[in-house]
Design a protein around this motif. Structure first.
Motif, PDB file in Angstrom:
ATOM      1  N   HIS B  12      40.864   2.135   2.426  1.00  0.00           N
ATOM      2  CA  HIS B  12      41.446   1.611   3.950  1.00  0.00           C
ATOM      3  C   HIS B  12      40.130   2.487   4.750  1.00  0.00           C
ATOM      4  N   PHE B  13      38.988   1.605   5.726  1.00  0.00           N
ATOM      5  CA  PHE B  13      38.458   2.089   6.544  1.00  0.00           C
ATOM      6  C   PHE B  13      38.347   2.248   7.503  1.00  0.00           C
ATOM      7  N   PRO B  14      38.010   3.736   8.575  1.00  0.00           N
ATOM      8  CA  PRO B  14      38.476   3.806   9.060  1.00  0.00           C
ATOM      9  C   PRO B  14      37.567   2.664  10.415  1.00  0.00           C
ATOM     10  N   ILE B  15      38.068   3.223  11.487  1.00  0.00           N
ATOM     11  CA  ILE B  15      38.496   2.520  12.948  1.00  0.00           C
ATOM     12  C   ILE B  15      37.642   3.895  13.307  1.00  0.00           C
ATOM     13  N   VAL B  27      41.213  -0.233   9.442  1.00  0.00           N
ATOM     14  CA  VAL B  27      41.041  -1.662   8.224  1.00  0.00           C
ATOM     15  C   VAL B  27      41.700  -1.398   7.383  1.00  0.00           C
ATOM     16  N   ARG B  28      42.998  -2.164   6.693  1.00  0.00           N
ATOM     17  CA  ARG B  28      43.257  -1.727   5.956  1.00  0.00           C
ATOM     18  C   ARG B  28      42.730  -3.194   5.199  1.00  0.00           C
ATOM     19  N   ALA B  29      41.775  -3.344   4.142  1.00  0.00           N
ATOM     20  CA  ALA B  29      40.576  -4.151   3.668  1.00  0.00           C
ATOM     21  C   ALA B  29      41.804  -4.268   2.173  1.00  0.00           C
ATOM     22  N   VAL B  30      42.108  -3.122   1.620  1.00  0.00           N
ATOM     23  CA  VAL B  30      42.559  -3.605   0.369  1.00  0.00           C
ATOM     24  C   VAL B  30      43.921  -3.172   0.504  1.00  0.00           C
ATOM     25  N   ASP B  31      45.270  -2.909   0.296  1.00  0.00           N
ATOM     26  CA  ASP B  31      46.525  -2.672   1.561  1.00  0.00           C
ATOM     27  C   ASP B  31      48.122  -2.727   0.138  1.00  0.00           C
ATOM     28  N   GLY B  32      46.807  -2.623  -1.423  1.00  0.00           N
ATOM     29  CA  GLY B  32      48.389  -2.066  -1.920  1.00  0.00           C
ATOM     30  C   GLY B  32      48.903  -3.260  -3.222  1.00  0.00           C
ATOM     31  N   VAL B  33      47.375  -3.444  -3.949  1.00  0.00           N
ATOM     32  CA  VAL B  33      47.238  -4.892  -4.812  1.00  0.00           C
ATOM     33  C   VAL B  33      47.348  -4.165  -6.029  1.00  0.00           C
ATOM     34  N   SER B  34      48.591  -4.709  -6.712  1.00  0.00           N
ATOM     35  CA  SER B  34      48.266  -4.607  -8.557  1.00  0.00           C
ATOM     36  C   SER B  34      48.031  -5.831  -8.661  1.00  0.00           C
ATOM     37  N   LEU B  35      47.162  -5.809  -9.816  1.00  0.00           N
ATOM     38  CA  LEU B  35      46.995  -6.106 -10.894  1.00  0.00           C
ATOM     39  C   LEU B  35      46.629  -6.514 -12.198  1.00  0.00           C
ATOM     40  N   SER B  36      47.197  -6.819 -13.323  1.00  0.00           N
ATOM     41  CA  SER B  36      46.661  -6.623 -14.840  1.00  0.00           C
ATOM     42  C   SER B  36      45.522  -7.532 -15.594  1.00  0.00           C
ATOM     43  N   LEU B  37      44.984  -7.662 -16.442  1.00  0.00           N
ATOM     44  CA  LEU B  37      44.129  -8.041 -17.130  1.00  0.00           C
ATOM     45  C   LEU B  37      43.975  -7.669 -18.538  1.00  0.00           C
ATOM     46  N   GLU B  38      43.988  -9.315 -18.912  1.00  0.00           N
ATOM     47  CA  GLU B  38      44.516  -9.224 -21.180  1.00  0.00           C
ATOM     48  C   GLU B  38      42.336  -8.800 -21.025  1.00  0.00           C
TER      49      GLU B  38
END
Ligand SMILES: Nc1ncnc2c1ncn2[C@@H]1O[C@H](COP(=O)(O)OP(=O)(O)OP(=O)(O)O)[C@@H](O)[C@H]1O
Ligand SMILES: Nc1ncnc2c1ncn2[C@@H]1O[C@H](COP(=O)(O)OP(=O)(O)OP(=O)(O)O)[C@@H](O)[C@H]1O
Ligand SMILES: [Mg+2]
Ligand SMILES: [Mg+2]
Lengths: 338, 309
Positions: B12-15, B27-38
């Motif tokens: 999150h970036f402050p305004i 600014v909730r630029a990334v808001d709960g991203v989950s991923l997994s990469l093999e």
């Protein structure tokens, strides 16, 4: 209907490197009518941006030769003040590199507002703000009031590009040069921007030069297409003919390089050799010949010219008549890291 | 555990606002991203412009501060700065903007050799050879080493960035729109090349892009982002052949058609999907216009939909 808006004749743009001048745009002639989209495609480094900058009169250190007629006025040789006025009012450019086009120390709202002032210096502050917000909304920027007060580094790549687009179309130019306008954009925003450009064309009768390497965008937007290689136009035609029967070996190679959706994860076609640097650009004979070494020398012209093969369809050099892809070109030079 | 594991990542970036410049919102630029990469695979991250793709990549490599969540790489927690320094060599990024990511005052040799100088001790001569090899790999002429970035075209500059990113033979490359600035032939060359070194070095890619043709060509698995969240994740086949979320459908419909004769049809089809999007918007997004939590469709296919019941 087909009223000529821009005519470029024998344009040569040369950069000084050490003590010599090298032409990045070498004897290019083209024209754009009102209500027409001319797409320019070509290899990276072939001179597309240099051409665009020349038309806009934005090169400060390059040597420019030839004529650039905008509405029958030669703008290659007019005063900077006149040119500046023309640029703000009648000609707009979407720059390939949004960061160099934007002032890092100036709020977005002020930058676009400044462009509006060029057109109408009496525009009040409130009116200006309204117009800027309108423009930001038009190019699909969410929360435009917030972005109005932001600085370029606080925006994502695609947002910056849209700010540049908003600036370029602010005054509804008669000629819009769009240099890779949608490369940083996702496809939904891209189609929105393309619609905006179409609108400018259809509603305002604008002429558009669209520089892009996305052949899908060309297919959707262009009326005519010019293909450039090493500073020259090697093929030009209406879009339907070009996509149905591309002739020049470079154009055909280009079509072969597009990721083929059917064969995911297979090898893509690559044009042999490397893009020559400006100093090493071949200046004699067929400039593309080094990239297709299997084609016999006698197939090329000594001084390749544009030949009209059917009405409005021009191809440079005779080598297209003898060109075929060799089977071996599929298994390209092996890349490895050592 | 997967090679790269991102769990509930938030950035999150402050305004700032008011006369005191206090933080008024985020600014909730990334808001709960989950991923997994093999390991050895390519994961595609696509989505709206401004949806948080670059920020996700930058947070993984440590260029953006993580607000909350966890990033695990090769078994190591790299969510905080200290633990990250050990993996710096193994994770590299190719930057989206080939103009601003290259120092304009440095010659190409110094730009490309910079990571080599930090991690490997080479003689001047060895270094020059390595840099020239790297440049050749990305299709630039060896004499380029003494030039400055402004002397190159956009596409050429991007390749300088790629040469730098692969200089240390990293294990994971976060490629932020690595080919967007390239013409199709060079793009083909870079993509082929990325696939070649992937095999040779067992490289893993997080591939950020918006050209869905390229994404389809390169990726095994795809995540679609919208306003900081995922709307859908699945194998390449699932995303292209059976998109479930209305945003994904719209994205797929927006891909330009390479046949100029189909312009009319394409416009019409797009209009239909747009209408569907507008009509069913409330079924797919919450009151704030954000995506719901992901729900499984199959083992590999997840879609953000309101919870049933
Ligand atoms: N200011 C400059 N000084 C010297 N050489 C330059 C300058 N600007 C461009 N060049 C060279 O001129 C040639 C054409 O560059 P240009 O930027 O027009 O390419 P382009 O076709 O727009 O490529 P891209 O698709 O990568 O943007 C390239 O070889 C480039 O290195
Ligand atoms: N340093 C920053 N300060 C404030 N806001 C930022 C900063 N960096 C990014 N943002 C905001 O975070 C959001 C996500 O930006 P990001 O660059 O991750 O998007 P993106 O998905 O990569 O978009 P694009 O496809 O346009 O590159 C945007 O709203 C952007 O304005
Ligand atoms: Mg360019
Ligand atoms: Mg980005």
């Amino acid at each position: 209907m087909s009223e000529k808006l821009l005519e470029v004749k024998n344009l040569k743009t040369s950069f000084r490197i050490k003590d010599d001048y090298y032409a990045a745009v070498d004897d290019v002639s083209l024209s754009v009518n009102k209500n027409e989209v001319l797409a320019i495609v070509g290899e990276s480094g072939c001179g597309k941006s240099a051409l665009a900058f020349s038309i806009m009169g934005l090169h400060n250190r390059a040597k420019i030769e030839g004529n650039i007629m905008f509405k029958n006025q030669d703008i290659a040789n007019i005063s900077p003040a006149k040119l500046n006025k023309l640029r703000g009012n009648n000609m707009g450019m979407i720059f390939q590199d949004p960061l160099t086009a934007l002032n890092p120390l100036m709020e977005i709202g002020d930058q676009i507002g400044e462009a509006l002032l060029l057109h109408n210096k009496d525009l009040s502050k409130e009116k200006r703000k309204d117009k800027v917000i309108q423009l930001l909304t038009k190019v699909g920027i969410p929360r435009p009031e917030h972005v109005y007060e932001q600085f370029p580094h606080e925006l994502s790549g695609g947002m910056r590009q849209r700010v540049v687009i908003a600036t370029a179309i602010a005054n509804e130019p008669e000629l819009l040069i769009a240099d890779e306008p949608t490369t940083a954009l996702d496809v939904t925003i891209q189609s929105q921007i393309l619609d905006l450009i179409k609108e400018l064309k259809d509603d305002m009768d604008a002429g558009i030069i669209m520089i892009t390497h996305d052949l899908g965008v060309v297919a959707e937007m262009a009326d005519r297409v010019a293909v450039m290689y090493a500073g020259q136009i090697v093929e030009v035609s209406d879009v339907y003919t070009l996509f149905e029967s591309p002739l020049h070996p470079y154009t055909r190679s280009l079509f072969n390089s597009v990721p083929n959706t059917a064969e995911a994860q297979s090898k893509l076609h690559v044009i042999q050799g490397i893009v020559p640097s400006l100093q090493k650009l071949p200046r004699e004979g067929c400039r593309f010949s080094a990239r297709i070494p299997w084609v016999e020398e006698s197939a090329h012209e000594e001084h390749p010219e544009l030949h009209e093969v059917s009405p409005g369809h021009f191809v440079r050099c005779t080598c297209y008549k003898h060109f075929n892809f060799p089977d071996s070109s599929k298994e390209e030079q092996q890349h490895g890291i050592s | 555990m997967a090679f790269l594991e991102v769990e509930d990542l938030k950035v999150h970036f402050p305004i700032k606002g008011g006369i005191f410049g206090r933080t008024v919102d985020y600014v909730r630029a990334v808001d709960g991203v989950s991923l997994s990469l093999e390991k050895g695979k390519t994961y595609g991250l696509v989505g709206e412009s401004g949806s948080g793709k670059t920020t996700t990549g930058r947070a993984i490599i440590g260029l953006n501060k993580i607000t909350s969540g966890k990033v695990t790489f090769d078994g190591n927690d790299i969510s905080n700065l200290k633990s990250r320094s050990e993996v710096r060599k193994d994770v590299q990024m190719i930057f989206q903007d080939p103009y601003s990511s290259l120092n304009p005052k440095k010659r190409v040799i110094d730009i490309v050799a910079e990571p080599l100088r930090n991690f490997e001790k080479l003689s001047k001569k060895e270094e020059k050879i390595r840099v020239q090899e790297l440049l050749e790999l990305v299709g630039l002429s060896p004499e380029s080493i003494l030039k400055y970035p402004h002397e190159f075209s956009g596409g050429q500059r991007q390749r300088i960035g790629i040469a730098r990113a692969i200089a240390l033979k990293p294990k994971l490359i976060i490629a932020d729109e690595p080919v967007s600035a390239l013409d199709v032939s060079v793009q083909a060359q870079v993509l082929n090349f990325m696939q070649d070194i992937q095999q040779e070095l067992d490289l893993t890619y997080l591939f950020i892009g918006h050209d869905l043709g390229v994404i389809k060509h390169m990726c095994d698995k795809i995540g679609i982002m919208y306003k900081g969240r995922y709307v859908e994740e699945g194998t390449t086949e699932e995303i292209f052949n059976n998109p479930q979320h209305i945003y994904t459908k719209r994205l797929v419909a927006a891909i330009p058609d390479i046949d100029p004769k189909r312009r009319q049809e394409q416009t019409q089809f797009r209009q239909e999907v747009k209408t569907e999007y507008e009509q069913s918007y409330n079924d797919y997004f919450d009151d704030e216009g954000l995506a719901y939590k992901l729900q499984p469709v199959t083992d590999t296919h997840l879609v953000a939909l309101p919870e049933k019941g």
